[in-house]
Design a protein around this motif. Structure first.
Motif, PDB file in Angstrom:
ATOM      1  N   TYR A 470       0.840  -1.203   0.000  1.00 33.72           N
ATOM      2  CA  TYR A 470       0.000   0.000   0.000  1.00 33.72           C
ATOM      3  C   TYR A 470       0.872   1.249   0.000  1.00 33.72           C
ATOM      4  O   TYR A 470       0.610   2.215  -0.738  1.00 33.72           O
ATOM      5  N   GLN A 471       1.913   1.239   0.824  1.00 36.88           N
ATOM      6  CA  GLN A 471       2.793   2.404   0.897  1.00 36.88           C
ATOM      7  C   GLN A 471       3.489   2.664  -0.438  1.00 36.88           C
ATOM      8  O   GLN A 471       3.608   3.806  -0.876  1.00 36.88           O
ATOM      9  N   LYS A 472       3.935   1.594  -1.074  1.00 37.61           N
ATOM     10  CA  LYS A 472       4.607   1.744  -2.372  1.00 37.61           C
ATOM     11  C   LYS A 472       3.622   2.236  -3.423  1.00 37.61           C
ATOM     12  O   LYS A 472       3.909   3.138  -4.204  1.00 37.61           O
ATOM     13  N   ARG A 473       2.423   1.631  -3.434  1.00 39.18           N
ATOM     14  CA  ARG A 473       1.423   1.951  -4.455  1.00 39.18           C
ATOM     15  C   ARG A 473       0.930   3.382  -4.317  1.00 39.18           C
ATOM     16  O   ARG A 473       0.716   4.077  -5.314  1.00 39.18           O
ATOM     17  N   CYS A 474       0.746   3.836  -3.076  1.00 44.79           N
ATOM     18  CA  CYS A 474       0.189   5.172  -2.835  1.00 44.79           C
ATOM     19  C   CYS A 474       1.256   6.192  -2.459  1.00 44.79           C
ATOM     20  O   CYS A 474       0.919   7.337  -2.115  1.00 44.79           O
ATOM     21  N   ARG A 475       2.522   5.770  -2.484  1.00 50.86           N
ATOM     22  CA  ARG A 475       3.651   6.649  -2.158  1.00 50.86           C
ATOM     23  C   ARG A 475       3.448   7.330  -0.803  1.00 50.86           C
ATOM     24  O   ARG A 475       3.595   8.552  -0.651  1.00 50.86           O
ATOM     25  N   VAL A 476       3.112   6.533   0.181  1.00 53.55           N
ATOM     26  CA  VAL A 476       2.908   7.027   1.545  1.00 53.55           C
ATOM     27  C   VAL A 476       4.211   6.871   2.313  1.00 53.55           C
ATOM     28  O   VAL A 476       4.766   5.772   2.399  1.00 53.55           O
ATOM     29  N   ARG A 477       4.701   7.956   2.861  1.00 54.97           N
ATOM     30  CA  ARG A 477       5.949   7.917   3.631  1.00 54.97           C
ATOM     31  C   ARG A 477       5.618   7.905   5.128  1.00 54.97           C
ATOM     32  O   ARG A 477       5.136   8.895   5.664  1.00 54.97           O
ATOM     33  N   LEU A 478       5.861   6.769   5.750  1.00 53.59           N
ATOM     34  CA  LEU A 478       5.567   6.601   7.171  1.00 53.59           C
ATOM     35  C   LEU A 478       6.806   6.985   7.977  1.00 53.59           C
ATOM     36  O   LEU A 478       7.855   6.348   7.867  1.00 53.59           O
ATOM     37  N   SER A 479       6.676   8.029   8.774  1.00 55.63           N
ATOM     38  CA  SER A 479       7.819   8.513   9.561  1.00 55.63           C
ATOM     39  C   SER A 479       8.023   7.607  10.775  1.00 55.63           C
ATOM     40  O   SER A 479       7.281   7.685  11.755  1.00 55.63           O
ATOM     41  N   ARG A 480       9.023   6.756  10.671  1.00 51.46           N
ATOM     42  CA  ARG A 480       9.341   5.850  11.766  1.00 51.46           C
ATOM     43  C   ARG A 480      10.766   5.342  11.581  1.00 51.46           C
ATOM     44  O   ARG A 480      11.362   5.502  10.504  1.00 51.46           O
ATOM     45  N   ASP A 481      11.285   4.719  12.615  1.00 48.04           N
ATOM     46  CA  ASP A 481      12.592   4.069  12.521  1.00 48.04           C
ATOM     47  C   ASP A 481      12.368   2.669  11.963  1.00 48.04           C
ATOM     48  O   ASP A 481      11.754   1.821  12.605  1.00 48.04           O
ATOM     49  N   TRP A 482      12.853   2.431  10.755  1.00 49.60           N
ATOM     50  CA  TRP A 482      12.611   1.149  10.093  1.00 49.60           C
ATOM     51  C   TRP A 482      13.614   0.070  10.505  1.00 49.60           C
ATOM     52  O   TRP A 482      13.430  -1.101  10.164  1.00 49.60           O
ATOM     53  N   ARG A 483      14.655   0.433  11.236  1.00 50.58           N
ATOM     54  CA  ARG A 483      15.693  -0.546  11.547  1.00 50.58           C
ATOM     55  C   ARG A 483      15.220  -1.736  12.389  1.00 50.58           C
ATOM     56  O   ARG A 483      15.657  -2.860  12.145  1.00 50.58           O
ATOM     57  N   PRO A 484      14.330  -1.529  13.374  1.00 52.46           N
ATOM     58  CA  PRO A 484      13.836  -2.710  14.114  1.00 52.46           C
ATOM     59  C   PRO A 484      13.150  -3.729  13.202  1.00 52.46           C
ATOM     60  O   PRO A 484      13.282  -4.937  13.409  1.00 52.46           O
ATOM     61  N   LEU A 485      12.421  -3.246  12.204  1.00 58.41           N
ATOM     62  CA  LEU A 485      11.770  -4.175  11.265  1.00 58.41           C
ATOM     63  C   LEU A 485      12.818  -4.937  10.466  1.00 58.41           C
ATOM     64  O   LEU A 485      12.736  -6.166  10.322  1.00 58.41           O
TER      65      LEU A 485
END
Length: 684
Positions: A470-485
């Motif tokens: 969904y984020q890629k398709r809608c170009r949604v930028r979620l402000s978070r630290d992605w490193r734990p994922l």
């Protein structure tokens, strides 16, 4: 004062109540109406003795039960007739008698499946007209201006019918609820706050059972009507009932919200130290395993609404204060079960703010997903994941969860583990999509065990893939630290590669590893369109380079199996192919970093130094463009029919306990008290 000595106990017979004598005569096959045309009017003025009635039916052998068919048919007909009378006491006692008769007959069927409950109760002449009449009376009560206890008794009666047989598809009486739908009056009870508070739990539970009747074999009117329901009041009411039940579970788990804190607080401090200190062979002692099951029917109801009704997605974000939530069945904390750690309890207590169904559901999931040691807990966890799958496949639900202006502080339960301490901290205020990712990370990090729940990991990674798509398709930028994922995904790959021999006996680890690697490919290929900053993209490359050994081990494992003639040759080859970009990154940057270290005469560079080398060498990196990384196969219930059937059976077993004679007796007593204290009009 002199007292007269009683004679021996055997010399004087104990006098039986009139209604008990009638039961005995009736089930001996005697005709009690021939000499008394008003027998039934008198009979339903007598207070039922449910234990004695049940005992008389239980005494009968299967042959005697069959021979009693005419008498039982007559009793059923008269009970149904009385439901249409205006005489309140007769109506109440008829309901109580009929409910007890149904309960006992279902118990007999459980003991001997050869018993034909439909014929014994309804006979062979016009059974449909009898049930139609019964359901018309039920409709009138639920829609009418009558005391709440009377509506509760009718709902209990309907629940007895719906849950009488473990496999609802084998229940012949439920077919009449399909032919004469009660969907509208049931939904109407959810539309007003007072009726929802009194009856909401039973209504939602009943709808869940009816939706599951032969849902894959024939047209089920409840499935059709629930799927097209667009009444906002009804949908919000449905959601509020579920929120209340799940919130009850969450609050009980986090320590109970009693005013008298001394009781539970002192018991918590003595028990919390031993929570979860178990090995794979020992079940953790914690609230998520309690046997009450009161919220499991609500979890099934949430799944059905999320799966069937797209309009329900608006309800997920409908905010309400937790204090105004309707009551749910009481949840008790048995003495041998320990709630989680006090820091989390206090954080939850302090975090008083408006909530919604999604917030409560995420908290509930965090507790349920902490336990995967038993089949029952795995099934409940699986249902949480497939419900999340249905939610994240919906565009509107995703837009709600990614809305930067709709943020919540959600206290998730975190499993105490040897390598980390749970410290008291206030959860961040963030979009719900970020909370969902935190939930998935927590699950992935906490169950890398010998008894690896591979099926749950597959669904978990599937939920993550849908969110990222969904984020890629809608170009949604979620402000978070992605490193734990990224760390959690790499830990999963490392676990799969390290334990390949053991895991391959039960799981296709190549397919799961490919799922995870393709998520990294999504970040690599399209991360610049949805990661919040260029620095986040740099950190992704840093993590891939830092954990090169994990990806190398995974590649060589895939290569080994793909060149052999084993069962997983094709899957291993696909895994090796999808690692092409990850290996291109590690093979490209590793020599550049080594050369830079040599030029600087350094052996232990800092993260910033490595990132600087990465940024300077992007231009010479060649990657393969991979398409279709965001595509996935939409959820299909077909794969989960066996699981859902088990969960419905479990919910039915709990519902039977709540519709027992004691519950009906309570409502009956309340009604008799209500009707006998009504003011009598005076005649002038």
């Amino acid at each position: 004062m002199a007292t007269r000595k009683r004679s021996g106990s055997g010399s004087k017979r104990h006098l039986k109540e009139k209604v008990v004598q009638i039961y005995e005569s009736f089930f001996r096959g005697e005709d009690l109406t021939s000499d008394n045309p008003t027998f039934w009017d008198e009979f339903f003025l007598l207070k039922p003795k449910i234990p004695q009635l049940e005992a008389e039916i239980q005494k009968l052998t299967p042959d005697q039960l069959t021979n009693m068919e005419d008498n039982i048919n007559l009793l059923v007909i008269q009970c149904i007739e009385m439901l249409g009378q205006e005489h309140h006491i007769r109506l109440v006692y008829a309901l109580q008698t009929f409910s007890a008769l149904l309960t006992t007959m279902y118990q007999r069927v459980a003991q001997d499946p050869s018993i034909n409950i439909k014929t014994i109760l309804l006979g062979t002449e016009n059974p449909n007209s009898k049930m139609q009449k019964l359901l018309e009376h039920c409709n009138s009560v639920m829609s009418g201006d009558v005391p709440d206890s009377l509506k509760s008794m009718v709902l209990k009666l309907l629940l007895i019918i719906a849950t009488g047989i473990d496999n609802i598809d084998d229940n012949p009486l439920v077919e009449y609820l399909m032919m004469h739908s009660l969907f509208e009056p049931l939904i109407h009870l959810l539309c007003t706050s007072t009726e929802r508070q009194q009856h909401g739990y039973d209504v939602v539970l009943l709808l869940m059972f009816l939706v599951n009747y032969k849902k894959h074999e024939a047209a089920n009117p409840y499935v059709v009507k629930l799927s097209i329901l667009d009444d906002e009041l009804a949908l919000n009411g449905y959601g509020q009932v579920i929120t209340a039940a799940l919130n009850d579970y969450v609050m009980t788990t986090f320590g109970g919200m009693q005013n008298n804190t001394g009781g539970w607080l002192s018991s918590l401090t003595s028990m919390v130290g031993g929570i979860f200190l178990t090995n794979d062979e020992t079940q953790p002692v914690f609230r998520g395993q309690r046997s009450s099951g009161g919220e499991e029917g609500m979890l099934m109801a949430l799944y059905e609404a999320a799966h069937l009704n797209r309009n329900f997605m608006t309800t997920l974000a409908h905010s309400s204060a937790t204090a105004s939530a309707p009551p749910s069945p009481p949840a008790t904390l048995p003495p041998h079960q320990s709630p989680p750690n006090l820091a989390q309890i206090q954080a939850l207590i302090d975090n008083e703010q408006p909530t919604n169904l999604l917030v409560t559901f995420f908290q509930y999931c965090s507790i349920v997903m902490a336990d995967t040691r038993t089949e029952a807990s795995i099934n409940k966890c699986n249902l949480c994941f497939i419900t999340l799958t249905c939610i994240v496949e919906e565009q509107f639900a995703n837009s709600i969860m990614h809305d930067q202006n709709l943020t919540f502080k959600v206290q998730l339960y975190r499993l105490p583990m040897r390598h980390r301490k749970i410290v008291p901290e206030e959860p961040p205020s963030q979009p719900l999509a970020s909370t969902l990712i935190d939930l998935l990370v927590e699950f992935m990090m906490c169950h890398l065990l010998k008894k690896f729940p591979g099926e749950l990991y597959e669904v978990c990674v599937g939920v993550l893939q849908r969110v990222l798509s969904y984020q890629k398709r809608c170009r949604v930028r979620l402000s978070r630290d992605w490193r734990p994922l990224w760390a959690a995904l790499i830990a999963l790959l490392k676990f799969l590669a390290t334990n390949e021999t053991v895991l391959l006996r039960r799981h296709n680890i190549f397919s799961m590893a490919q799922q995870v690697v393709n998520i990294f490919n999504l970040f690599i290929t399209f991360g610049d369109t949805f990661l919040p900053t260029p620095a986040s993209y740099d950190q992704l490359y840093y993590e891939l380079i830092r954990m090169t050994q994990v990806f190398d081990n995974l590649f060589f494992m895939a290569l080994r199996y793909s060149t052999g003639d084993g069962e997983f040759k094709a899957e291993a080859l696909r895994l090796a192919n999808c690692l092409v970009n990850v290996r291109a990154i590690t093979l490209h940057f590793s020599p550049k970093i080594d050369a830079w270290l040599a030029s600087q005469n350094l052996s232990t560079p800092t993260e910033d130094q490595i990132l600087e080398v990465v940024r300077k060498n992007y231009d010479s990196l060649i990657l393969k463009l991979q398409e279709g990384l965001e595509s996935y196969e939409r959820y299909s219930e077909k794969s989960y029919r066996a699981l859902l059937s088990k969960l419905v059976k479990g919910a039915a077993a709990f519902a039977r306990q709540r519709s027992d004679a004691a519950a009906l007796g309570h409502h009956s007593a309340a009604l008799i008290s209500h009707y006998t204290t009504l003011p009598v009009p005076t005649i002038c």
